[in-house]
Scaffold this active site. Structure first.
Site, PDB file in Angstrom:
ATOM      1  N   PHE A 123      17.234 -70.333  60.189  1.00 33.81           N
ATOM      2  CA  PHE A 123      17.577 -69.509  59.034  1.00 33.81           C
ATOM      3  C   PHE A 123      17.305 -70.327  57.773  1.00 33.81           C
ATOM      4  CE2 PHE A 123      20.863 -67.891  56.010  1.00 33.81           C
ATOM      5  CZ  PHE A 123      20.444 -66.567  55.947  1.00 33.81           C
ATOM      6  N   LEU A 125      17.770 -70.332  53.851  1.00 32.68           N
ATOM      7  CA  LEU A 125      18.312 -69.863  52.573  1.00 32.68           C
ATOM      8  C   LEU A 125      18.230 -70.985  51.532  1.00 32.68           C
ATOM      9  CD1 LEU A 125      20.199 -68.100  50.682  1.00 32.68           C
ATOM     10  CD2 LEU A 125      22.115 -69.233  51.807  1.00 32.68           C
ATOM     11  N   ILE A 157      16.725 -77.386  56.208  1.00 34.12           N
ATOM     12  CA  ILE A 157      16.698 -76.293  57.189  1.00 34.12           C
ATOM     13  C   ILE A 157      16.813 -76.853  58.607  1.00 34.12           C
ATOM     14  CG2 ILE A 157      15.392 -74.289  58.056  1.00 34.12           C
ATOM     15  CD1 ILE A 157      16.477 -74.154  55.048  1.00 34.12           C
ATOM     16  N   GLN A 280      54.782 -95.822  70.426  1.00 29.91           N
ATOM     17  CA  GLN A 280      55.063 -94.482  69.916  1.00 29.91           C
ATOM     18  C   GLN A 280      54.156 -94.127  68.728  1.00 29.91           C
ATOM     19  OE1 GLN A 280      59.025 -93.545  68.249  1.00 29.91           O
ATOM     20  NE2 GLN A 280      59.245 -92.195  70.015  1.00 29.91           N
ATOM     21  N   GLY A 341      40.274 -99.068  66.485  1.00 23.81           N
ATOM     22  CA  GLY A 341      40.301-100.268  65.638  1.00 23.81           C
ATOM     23  C   GLY A 341      38.892-100.748  65.340  1.00 23.81           C
ATOM     24  N   GLY A 342      38.702-102.073  65.323  1.00 19.66           N
ATOM     25  CA  GLY A 342      37.392-102.661  65.000  1.00 19.66           C
ATOM     26  C   GLY A 342      36.292-102.143  65.908  1.00 19.66           C
ATOM     27  N   GLU A 365      26.621 -74.219  56.213  1.00 18.25           N
ATOM     28  CA  GLU A 365      26.990 -72.785  56.269  1.00 18.25           C
ATOM     29  C   GLU A 365      28.130 -72.482  55.297  1.00 18.25           C
ATOM     30  OE1 GLU A 365      26.770 -70.765  60.012  1.00 18.25           O
ATOM     31  OE2 GLU A 365      25.444 -72.313  60.799  1.00 18.25           O
TER      32      GLU A 365
HETATM   33  N1  COS Z   1      29.752 -58.846  53.519  1.00 16.03           N
HETATM   34  C1  COS Z   1      29.199 -57.816  52.835  1.00 16.03           C
HETATM   35  N2  COS Z   1      28.983 -57.853  51.493  1.00 16.03           N
HETATM   36  C2  COS Z   1      29.325 -58.965  50.821  1.00 16.03           C
HETATM   37  C3  COS Z   1      29.904 -60.076  51.472  1.00 16.03           C
HETATM   38  C4  COS Z   1      30.122 -59.975  52.871  1.00 16.03           C
HETATM   39  N3  COS Z   1      30.669 -60.979  53.575  1.00 16.03           N
HETATM   40  N4  COS Z   1      30.137 -61.032  50.545  1.00 16.03           N
HETATM   41  C5  COS Z   1      29.722 -60.549  49.358  1.00 16.03           C
HETATM   42  N5  COS Z   1      29.227 -59.305  49.541  1.00 16.03           N
HETATM   43  C6  COS Z   1      28.666 -58.417  48.509  1.00 16.03           C
HETATM   44  C7  COS Z   1      29.683 -58.199  47.382  1.00 16.03           C
HETATM   45  O1  COS Z   1      30.569 -57.135  47.689  1.00 16.03           O
HETATM   46  C8  COS Z   1      28.771 -57.841  46.223  1.00 16.03           C
HETATM   47  O2  COS Z   1      28.356 -56.487  46.317  1.00 16.03           O
HETATM   48  P1  COS Z   1      28.406 -55.529  45.014  1.00 16.03           P
HETATM   49  O3  COS Z   1      27.350 -56.102  44.111  1.00 16.03           O
HETATM   50  O4  COS Z   1      28.106 -54.190  45.558  1.00 16.03           O
HETATM   51  O5  COS Z   1      29.788 -55.691  44.453  1.00 16.03           O
HETATM   52  C9  COS Z   1      27.519 -58.693  46.460  1.00 16.03           C
HETATM   53  O6  COS Z   1      27.547 -59.034  47.861  1.00 16.03           O
HETATM   54  C10 COS Z   1      27.532 -59.957  45.617  1.00 16.03           C
HETATM   55  O7  COS Z   1      28.749 -60.637  45.907  1.00 16.03           O
HETATM   56  P2  COS Z   1      29.427 -61.688  44.900  1.00 16.03           P
HETATM   57  O8  COS Z   1      29.424 -61.116  43.510  1.00 16.03           O
HETATM   58  O9  COS Z   1      30.733 -62.102  45.482  1.00 16.03           O
HETATM   59  O10 COS Z   1      28.341 -62.869  44.914  1.00 16.03           O
HETATM   60  P3  COS Z   1      28.437 -64.356  44.453  1.00 16.03           P
HETATM   61  O11 COS Z   1      27.068 -64.776  44.076  1.00 16.03           O
HETATM   62  O12 COS Z   1      29.532 -64.550  43.472  1.00 16.03           O
HETATM   63  O13 COS Z   1      28.737 -65.105  45.844  1.00 16.03           O
HETATM   64  C11 COS Z   1      29.884 -66.510  47.417  1.00 16.03           C
HETATM   65  C12 COS Z   1      29.926 -65.407  46.320  1.00 16.03           C
HETATM   66  C13 COS Z   1      30.355 -67.815  46.855  1.00 16.03           C
HETATM   67  C14 COS Z   1      30.847 -66.006  48.482  1.00 16.03           C
HETATM   68  C15 COS Z   1      28.460 -66.660  48.025  1.00 16.03           C
HETATM   69  O14 COS Z   1      27.552 -67.117  47.062  1.00 16.03           O
HETATM   70  C16 COS Z   1      28.453 -67.619  49.202  1.00 16.03           C
HETATM   71  O15 COS Z   1      28.894 -67.301  50.299  1.00 16.03           O
HETATM   72  N6  COS Z   1      27.922 -68.829  48.979  1.00 16.03           N
HETATM   73  C17 COS Z   1      27.784 -69.822  50.019  1.00 16.03           C
HETATM   74  C18 COS Z   1      26.423 -69.844  50.533  1.00 16.03           C
HETATM   75  C19 COS Z   1      26.288 -70.834  51.643  1.00 16.03           C
HETATM   76  O16 COS Z   1      27.005 -70.748  52.617  1.00 16.03           O
HETATM   77  N7  COS Z   1      25.321 -71.761  51.482  1.00 16.03           N
HETATM   78  C20 COS Z   1      25.084 -72.789  52.456  1.00 16.03           C
HETATM   79  C21 COS Z   1      23.861 -72.484  53.188  1.00 16.03           C
HETATM   80  S1  COS Z   1      23.745 -73.540  54.575  1.00 16.03           S
HETATM   81  S2  COS Z   1      22.862 -72.343  55.854  1.00 16.03           S
END
Ligand code: COS
Length: 385
Positions: A123, A125, A157, A280, A341-342, A365
């Site tokens: 995945f 992102l 990734i 203990q 320990g060490g 994540e």
């Molecule tokens: N399921 C369904 N919809 C969701 C959701 C979920 N779990 N979480 C958010 N949404 C929806 C919200 O309802 C909102 O929809 P509307 O626009 O219709 O209101 C939309 O998605 C945007 O949500 P929000 O405004 O909360 O977005 P933000 O950018 O503020 O994001 C967090 C909030 C912090 C929760 C998000 O950015 C996040 O999870 N970040 C972490 C990412 C991550 O894990 N990165 C590491 C990657 S390692 S693989």
């Protein structure tokens, strides 16, 4: 460990994974960690044992199980090696978006290949400027005729380079915020798709972490996940809702592995003329470690069961499982090193690896600070009157 009402099938998965982990992973764990490699043999063993088909419906070549099965397998592998477990679980992280949001054609094309273990998934992102802020991705996907042209870079990734199938998050409309993000299924070997630096990591070193580079990468429009632009942010959030209990299970396995090593060491180490397990102070440490691990495990399996029952709004509970389990793993592994320990500080002993492997579960994540935001936003929505 309590029973947790595991079915006969779930118990079989647990026994099978424990046997594979003990026989095929434990003897090599230290070497794979040092060399930062995951030999194909072990992935082949998982494939032959149908472990990649867990969680995938039967009509797409899977065993038709659920998230509980995946958590059991991930916990057992992590009890021996959190790095091997990271690669295994990351394939499901790449698979979940296809299962949850793919069109029928996409599911039929990709899920059987992942279920059979012929192809590993990943995945993508995260970017240099988009980690916690998932909506800040800058990888662009422009539609040209019957293709999308992707340009950009992903980093950190898991399974990067090793995976054959990637779910990639990219911007299709930069003016629409989270609604301008889409997801694509991309195969390794696609023109314009290459791999950058392999990261050298503190822990989970058996698992590969690489950059993905897209230079005018041409993706057929059929590979737009779900056939719909603009759903990429929701795909990402819903995927994490499913995958975070898996990270939590990885953390529980790491905690369990570290605890067992600490008990065994304490029972053999003589100081002041007696086994240190008779003191203990050590007993209280071990008891705290065991109680916290069990509490984390109970939360992980109850959340995974809730997901399997199809409960809605699972995000905050998934976040809580990851938060509690990963903090537990970090604390238990650190205390295990303390009991050694060490010796615990030396690479000749296996326990320091558990401390290194535990750290990532608090970060990937979604950092634990992000998990707290997910939990808090839900609280405010429900009770903030
Ligand atoms: N399921 C369904 N919809 C969701 C959701 C979920 N779990 N979480 C958010 N949404 C929806 C919200 O309802 C909102 O929809 P509307 O626009 O219709 O209101 C939309 O998605 C945007 O949500 P929000 O405004 O909360 O977005 P933000 O950018 O503020 O994001 C967090 C909030 C912090 C929760 C998000 O950015 C996040 O999870 N970040 C972490 C990412 C991550 O894990 N990165 C590491 C990657 S390692 S693989």
């Amino acid at each position: 460990m309590f029973d947790y009402g595991f079915t006969e099938e779930e118990k079989m998965i647990k026994d099978l994974c424990r046997q594979i982990a003990e026989e095929k992973i434990r003897p090599h764990s230290q070497e794979w960690d040092e060399k930062e490699e995951l030999p194909e043999n072990i992935l082949k063993t998982f494939a032959e044992s149908d472990l990649f088909s867990i969680c995938i419906p039967e009509q797409y070549g899977g065993m038709g199980g659920g998230l509980v099965d995946l958590c059991i397998a991930t916990e057992e592998i992590s009890r021996i090696d959190g790095g091997v477990a990271a690669s295994y679980a990351a394939s499901f992280l790449g698979m979940f978006p296809i299962l949850l949001f793919g069109t029928e054609e996409q599911k039929k094309k990709y899920l059987p290949e992942i279920a059979s273990g012929k192809k590993l998934a990943a995945f993508a992102l995260t970017e240099p400027e988009a980690g916690s802020d998932a909506a800040a991705v800058t990888t662009r996907a422009e539609k040209k005729g019957d293709k999308y042209i992707l340009n950009g870079l992903k980093h950190f990734i898991t399974n990067g380079g090793d995976a054959e199938i990637y779910t990639i998050i990219a911007l299709t409309n930069k003016n629409k915020g989270p609604r301008g993000i889409s997801a694509f299924i991309v195969e390794k070997g696609t023109k314009g798709f290459s791999f950058g630096k392999k990261e050298e990591k503190l822990g989970i070193r058996a698992s590969s972490t690489r950059e993905l580079i897209f230079e005018d990468m041409q993706v057929p429009k059929e590979n737009l996940l779900g056939g719909k632009e603009g759903s990429g942010f929701i795909v990402t959030m819903r995927t994490f809702d499913q995958s975070r209990p898996g990270v939590a299970a990885q953390a529980v396995g790491i905690a369990q592995g570290a605890l067992e090593l600490a008990v065994s060491y304490a029972h053999n180490r003589m100081q002041f003329g007696q086994k240190i397990s008779s003191f203990q102070g050590i007993q209280w440490m071990l008891a705290d470690m065991a109680a916290k691990t069990e509490a984390a495990r109970a939360l992980v399996y109850s959340v995974a069961r809730a997901v399997d029952r199809g409960e809605k709004n699972i995000g905050p509970a998934s976040a809580a499982a990851k938060l509690i389990a990963s903090d537990t793993a970090m604390q238990v592994a650190t205390d295990a090193v303390q009991i050694f320990g060490g010796y615990g500080y030396m690479k000749d002993y296996p326990v320091e690896k558990f401390m290194r492997d535990a750290k990532i579960t608090q970060i990937y994540e979604g950092t634990n600070q992000i998990q707290k935001i997910v939990i808090a936003l839900d609280l405010i929505k429900r009770y903030g009157k």
